[in-house]
Scaffold this active site. Structure first.
Site, mmCIF file in Angstrom:
data_model
loop_
_atom_site.group_PDB
_atom_site.id
_atom_site.type_symbol
_atom_site.label_atom_id
_atom_site.label_comp_id
_atom_site.label_asym_id
_atom_site.label_seq_id
_atom_site.Cartn_x
_atom_site.Cartn_y
_atom_site.Cartn_z
ATOM 1 N N ARG A 91 0.761 -1.183 -0.036
ATOM 2 C CA ARG A 91 0.094 -0.103 -0.010
ATOM 3 C C ARG A 91 0.873 1.339 -0.116
ATOM 4 O O ARG A 91 2.048 1.235 0.822
ATOM 5 C CB ARG A 91 -0.915 -0.009 1.262
ATOM 6 C CG ARG A 91 -2.116 -1.002 1.037
ATOM 7 C CD ARG A 91 -3.012 -0.752 2.231
ATOM 8 N NE ARG A 91 -2.258 -1.385 3.561
ATOM 9 C CZ ARG A 91 -1.564 -0.561 4.329
ATOM 10 N NH1 ARG A 91 -2.058 0.882 4.369
ATOM 11 N NH2 ARG A 91 -1.093 -1.103 5.541
ATOM 12 N N TYR A 219 -1.679 -3.351 -6.714
ATOM 13 C CA TYR A 219 -1.488 -3.997 -5.413
ATOM 14 C C TYR A 219 -2.865 -3.962 -4.626
ATOM 15 O O TYR A 219 -3.716 -2.976 -4.341
ATOM 16 C CB TYR A 219 -0.456 -3.152 -4.804
ATOM 17 C CG TYR A 219 -0.179 -3.799 -3.380
ATOM 18 C CD1 TYR A 219 0.413 -5.256 -2.978
ATOM 19 C CD2 TYR A 219 -1.030 -3.174 -2.279
ATOM 20 C CE1 TYR A 219 0.230 -5.755 -2.006
ATOM 21 C CE2 TYR A 219 -0.964 -3.864 -0.725
ATOM 22 C CZ TYR A 219 -0.334 -5.052 -0.555
ATOM 23 O OH TYR A 219 -0.215 -5.675 0.726
ATOM 24 N N GLY A 220 -3.012 -5.108 -3.789
ATOM 25 C CA GLY A 220 -4.276 -5.389 -2.869
ATOM 26 C C GLY A 220 -4.835 -4.153 -2.490
ATOM 27 O O GLY A 220 -5.841 -3.845 -3.027
ATOM 28 N N LYS A 228 -9.794 -2.413 1.668
ATOM 29 C CA LYS A 228 -9.385 -1.223 2.791
ATOM 30 C C LYS A 228 -10.268 -0.204 2.274
ATOM 31 O O LYS A 228 -10.802 0.704 3.133
ATOM 32 C CB LYS A 228 -8.094 -1.109 2.586
ATOM 33 C CG LYS A 228 -7.002 -2.108 3.250
ATOM 34 C CD LYS A 228 -7.530 -2.465 4.716
ATOM 35 C CE LYS A 228 -6.913 -3.814 5.402
ATOM 36 N NZ LYS A 228 -5.552 -4.038 5.435
ATOM 37 N N HIS A 248 -10.046 -2.454 11.607
ATOM 38 C CA HIS A 248 -9.265 -3.342 11.068
ATOM 39 C C HIS A 248 -8.952 -4.296 12.062
ATOM 40 O O HIS A 248 -7.996 -4.401 12.855
ATOM 41 C CB HIS A 248 -8.066 -2.386 10.824
ATOM 42 C CG HIS A 248 -6.694 -3.090 10.125
ATOM 43 N ND1 HIS A 248 -5.635 -2.647 10.222
ATOM 44 C CD2 HIS A 248 -6.900 -4.036 9.315
ATOM 45 C CE1 HIS A 248 -4.555 -3.301 9.326
ATOM 46 N NE2 HIS A 248 -5.627 -4.273 8.924
ATOM 47 N N SER A 270 -1.109 -3.532 10.467
ATOM 48 C CA SER A 270 -0.763 -4.471 9.350
ATOM 49 C C SER A 270 0.536 -5.336 9.587
ATOM 50 O O SER A 270 1.504 -4.629 9.912
ATOM 51 C CB SER A 270 -0.753 -3.726 7.916
ATOM 52 O OG SER A 270 -1.635 -2.797 7.762
ATOM 53 N N ALA A 271 0.345 -6.478 9.305
ATOM 54 C CA ALA A 271 1.736 -7.356 9.410
ATOM 55 C C ALA A 271 1.973 -7.596 10.883
ATOM 56 O O ALA A 271 3.222 -7.680 11.093
ATOM 57 C CB ALA A 271 2.856 -7.062 8.402
ATOM 58 N N CYS A 272 0.886 -7.400 11.730
ATOM 59 C CA CYS A 272 1.427 -7.544 13.231
ATOM 60 C C CYS A 272 0.668 -8.639 13.819
ATOM 61 O O CYS A 272 0.434 -8.908 14.956
ATOM 62 C CB CYS A 272 0.991 -6.208 13.964
ATOM 63 S SG CYS A 272 2.112 -4.961 13.393
ATOM 64 N N LYS A 274 -2.765 -10.394 13.066
ATOM 65 C CA LYS A 274 -4.175 -10.883 12.948
ATOM 66 C C LYS A 274 -4.394 -12.229 12.400
ATOM 67 O O LYS A 274 -5.048 -12.847 12.888
ATOM 68 C CB LYS A 274 -4.852 -9.721 12.159
ATOM 69 C CG LYS A 274 -5.200 -8.285 12.839
ATOM 70 C CD LYS A 274 -5.757 -7.536 12.201
ATOM 71 C CE LYS A 274 -5.205 -7.016 10.648
ATOM 72 N NZ LYS A 274 -4.092 -6.415 10.805
ATOM 73 N N ASN A 276 -2.318 -14.887 11.707
ATOM 74 C CA ASN A 276 -2.064 -15.751 12.734
ATOM 75 C C ASN A 276 -2.897 -16.129 13.987
ATOM 76 O O ASN A 276 -3.291 -17.109 14.398
ATOM 77 C CB ASN A 276 -0.484 -15.453 12.898
ATOM 78 C CG ASN A 276 0.356 -15.783 11.810
ATOM 79 O OD1 ASN A 276 0.753 -17.006 11.794
ATOM 80 N ND2 ASN A 276 0.509 -15.108 11.090
ATOM 81 N N ASP A 299 -9.109 -9.830 9.077
ATOM 82 C CA ASP A 299 -8.589 -8.597 8.736
ATOM 83 C C ASP A 299 -9.491 -7.118 8.891
ATOM 84 O O ASP A 299 -9.235 -6.234 9.246
ATOM 85 C CB ASP A 299 -8.296 -8.301 7.050
ATOM 86 C CG ASP A 299 -7.183 -7.228 6.821
ATOM 87 O OD1 ASP A 299 -6.381 -7.011 7.856
ATOM 88 O OD2 ASP A 299 -7.474 -6.559 6.087
ATOM 89 N N ARG A 391 2.058 -12.105 -0.776
ATOM 90 C CA ARG A 391 0.863 -12.324 -0.207
ATOM 91 C C ARG A 391 -0.021 -13.585 -0.797
ATOM 92 O O ARG A 391 0.270 -14.071 -2.027
ATOM 93 C CB ARG A 391 -0.182 -11.119 -0.276
ATOM 94 C CG ARG A 391 0.069 -9.853 0.158
ATOM 95 C CD ARG A 391 -0.320 -9.665 1.580
ATOM 96 N NE ARG A 391 0.101 -8.630 2.285
ATOM 97 C CZ ARG A 391 -0.341 -8.355 3.472
ATOM 98 N NH1 ARG A 391 -1.614 -8.826 3.988
ATOM 99 N NH2 ARG A 391 0.180 -7.295 4.204
ATOM 100 N N ARG A 422 3.457 -4.137 17.455
ATOM 101 C CA ARG A 422 4.540 -4.813 17.316
ATOM 102 C C ARG A 422 5.708 -3.837 18.087
ATOM 103 O O ARG A 422 5.924 -2.954 17.484
ATOM 104 C CB ARG A 422 4.933 -4.940 15.874
ATOM 105 C CG ARG A 422 6.344 -5.513 15.518
ATOM 106 C CD ARG A 422 6.337 -5.622 14.039
ATOM 107 N NE ARG A 422 5.722 -6.750 13.237
ATOM 108 C CZ ARG A 422 5.938 -7.933 12.933
ATOM 109 N NH1 ARG A 422 7.408 -8.460 13.450
ATOM 110 N NH2 ARG A 422 5.315 -8.743 12.656
#
Ligand code: GTP
Ligand code: SPV
Ligand code: MN
Length: 605
Positions: A91, A219-220, A228, A248, A270-272, A274, A276, A299, A391, A422
């Protein structure tokens, strides 16, 4: 979009059931699509129906066009590989805009453009941009069909990758015409990859017009406009107008050994963690005792207070757009099961036999592969095989632990909300806020080290209120006030917690094992929501004593736990100072509750 619209208002049925999708679109839809066709001038327009057959054809067409590579169908049935442009891998927050008549509506944390100026600028870019290309018409629903909060969107795109991805990530196709009926309440999503030039890249949101125009990225989060852009930025604006919340957050079910089921929502940036956490597999002893975790979403969550004053939640999405690196059968076996079939892999390593590889998939790297840029890669080449933000796009129905309520229009009641960041230092493993208002302060001051999910510097602590900083569709002042006001709609609000799986010791090692072992923290959290666990009062909030967290079979001592839970008052003072960075932006607009909570925290030190 009308102000104050009742979210529970039902739409009248579609004008004509059956027939071609084109024939089923109502007048407002057809008029808008024609305007976009006139602007973009595609050679061809393809109306999509969202069927699995159609998705298969998209992949086949994509293989012909060089958009997709067919992966080894014996190892990965139904899976395809996509390489993005190298300048288009995450993003781009600095190119993301909230476009309104006045700047105050966007607030101090968003990039703002005057709506008229933005339309004019982007019209110039969209003009004729689909000459020689196909425009895909993607009707979709965000949310379980029939849910009071479900929303219809229609995305027009010239990207086959986006079309196939949206077919996985949303409830796409004829269901959207049924849900929409003769209403003009749908989000108008116009997208073109353009020439994928970052200098001509704009992700523009027009909340007042229920419109998103995205140009120049495939991109996504920039291009799958249901995610988003609609389900967070536009939806957060609608939620504030209509008394619900778009967040989020992941959403999970937890069944305890007595059979009692609770639902938990958690906001991590993001990337922290969720995805998992949402797919967590409890340690063996917990499984044997009868604990069971199920996923509703990984998400995004939409929440509202029901007539009994309970907070209820749905996941508006139908798939997972998850971080690949670090995913393996130890850390997240359920994700590994999800991505075995019918999955798009973007920017990972490609093995000679048509399988895929990424950093952290296996302990031993392959002897060689093609990296995410298409170059030959060997373990000693000094580069990464997969992009750090590579991804997977996988359907929710692939998830072996999908919660049965995932598709329930009534959603599930939420017992706990967890915020987390994080943080290598300062922030302990877990604490509970004293009450809702304090919990909102804890969420509002959430800090986290930046990750590869957005372009820019990685690893610097920034304030990310409720993990929503990049996803707010309106003024953060009004967003925080909205959180405080929602309290008044609830009889028994969810308890609010804060976690940090990422604290490190002086040697730079994680002090908490994380992943499945997070179950031990979750157990304490759930017991707290039911008045079944002890806690001590600390300056930050309620915290478990070392003996309140089950360490059996973990190889961690009570003093190890005390270390990951320790609070250093001087570090907390620095933390409070660093929160000022956000508060100064809000200047005189800071809600008084935030100021009071800050003073109370200082007085506790
Ligand atoms: P977005 O999709 O960007 O919103 O990310 P997310 O919040 O869903 O994060 P995800 O679960 O994909 O995790 C991101 C990275 O953090 C991955 O590389 C994970 O392996 C890692 N991670 C997740 N949970 C834990 C944990 O409990 N401990 C540690 N050390 N790492 C974790
Ligand atoms: C995130 O960055 O929080 C994601 C990926 O979930 S994206 O959809 O690209 O925003
Ligand atoms: Mn996310």
């Amino acid at each position: 979009m009308a102000k104050g619209t009742d979210p529970t208002k039902a739409h009248s049925p579609a004008p004509a059931a059956g027939g071609s999708p084109e024939a089923r679109a109502n007048e407002a839809v057809r008029r808008w699509i024609q305007e976009c066709i006139d602007l973009c001038q595609p050679d061809k327009v393809v109306w999509c129906n969202g069927s699995l057959d159609e998705r298969k054809q998209m992949f086949e067409q994509g293989v012909k066009d060089g958009v997709f590579i067919r992966l080894n169908q014996e190892k990965l049935p139904g899976c395809y590989y996509h390489r993005s442009n190298q300048n288009d891998v995450a993003r781009t927050e600095h190119l993301t805009f909230i476009c309104t008549a006045n700047e105050d509506a966007a607030g101090p944390t968003n990039n703002w453009m005057d709506a008229k100026a933005a339309y004019a600028k982007l019209r110039g870019l969209f003009k004729g941009c689909m000459k020689g290309r196909t425009m895909y018409v993607l009707p979709f629903v965000m949310g379980p069909i029939g849910s009071p909060l479900a929303k219809v969107g229609i995305e027009l795109t010239d990207s086959l990758y986006v079309a196939a991805s949206m077919s996985i990530m949303t409830r796409m196709g004829d269901v959207a015409w049924d849900q929409l009926g003769d209403s003009d309440e749908f989000t108008r999503c116009l997208h073109s990859v353009g020439d994928v030039n970052p200098d001509r890249r704009y992700i523009c949101h027009f909340p007042k017009d229920n419109t998103i125009w995205s140009f120049g990225s495939g991109y996504g989060g920039n291009a799958l406009l249901g995610k988003k852009c609609l389900a967070l930025r536009i939806a957060s604006y609608l939620g504030q107008q209509q008394n619900w919340m778009a967040e989020h957050m992941l959403l999970m079910g937890v069944r305890d050994p007595s059979g009692h089921k609770s639902y938990v929502a958690a906001a991590f940036p993001s990337a922290c963690g969720k995805t998992n956490f949402a797919m967590l597999i409890p340690p063996d002893q917990y499984k044997q005792a009868g604990w069971q975790i199920t996923t509703l979403g990984d998400d995004i969550v939409w929440m509202w207070a029901d007539k009994d004053g309970r907070l209820r939640a749905i996941n508006p999405e139908a798939g997972y757009f998850g971080v690949v690196p670090g995913t393996n059968y130890q850390t997240n076996p359920n994700a590994m099961e999800c991505i075995k079939r019918d999955t798009i892999y973007t920017n990972v390593g490609l093995l000679p036999d048509g399988d895929v590889w990424w950093e952290g998939k296996t302990e031993d790297p392959p002897r060689e592969c093609l990296d995410w840029t298409g170059q030959k890669w060997t373990p000693d080449c000094g580069r990464k095989a997969a992009h750090p933000n590579s991804r997977f796009t996988a359907p929710a129905v692939n998830n072996p632990v999908l919660d049965p309520a995932y598709d329930d229009p009534d959603g599930v009641p939420v017992s706990a909300i967890i915020f987390g960041g994080r943080r290598s230092r300062t922030i302990p493993l877990v604490f509970q806020s004293f009450n809702w208002v304090h919990g909102v302060y804890v969420g509002a001051t959430l800090g986290s080290e930046t990750t590869a999910a957005a372009t820019g510097q990685v690893g610097v602590v920034r304030r990310d209120p409720m993990a929503m900083l990049p996803f707010l569709g309106y003024n953060i002042r009004d967003y925080l006030t909205h959180w405080f006001r929602m309290r008044k709609r609830m009889k028994d609000p969810p308890r609010i917690f804060h976690v940090n799986w990422f604290r490190k010791n002086d040697q730079g090692r994680f002090m908490w094992p994380g992943f499945g072992e997070n179950m031990r923290v979750l157990e304490w959290i759930l017991n707290r929501t039911r008045g079944r666990a002890a806690a001590v009062e600390t300056p930050l909030g309620w915290m478990p004593r070392p003996e309140d967290i089950n360490l059996d079979g973990l190889g961690m001592t009570a003093s190890d736990l005390a270390a990951v839970q320790s609070i250093d008052i001087d570090e907390v003072k620095s933390e409070i100072v660093s929160q000022e960075e956000l508060f100064l932006k809000l200047a005189g607009d800071l809600p008084k509750e935030i100021i009071f909570q800050r003073e109370l925290l200082i007085s506790r030190l």
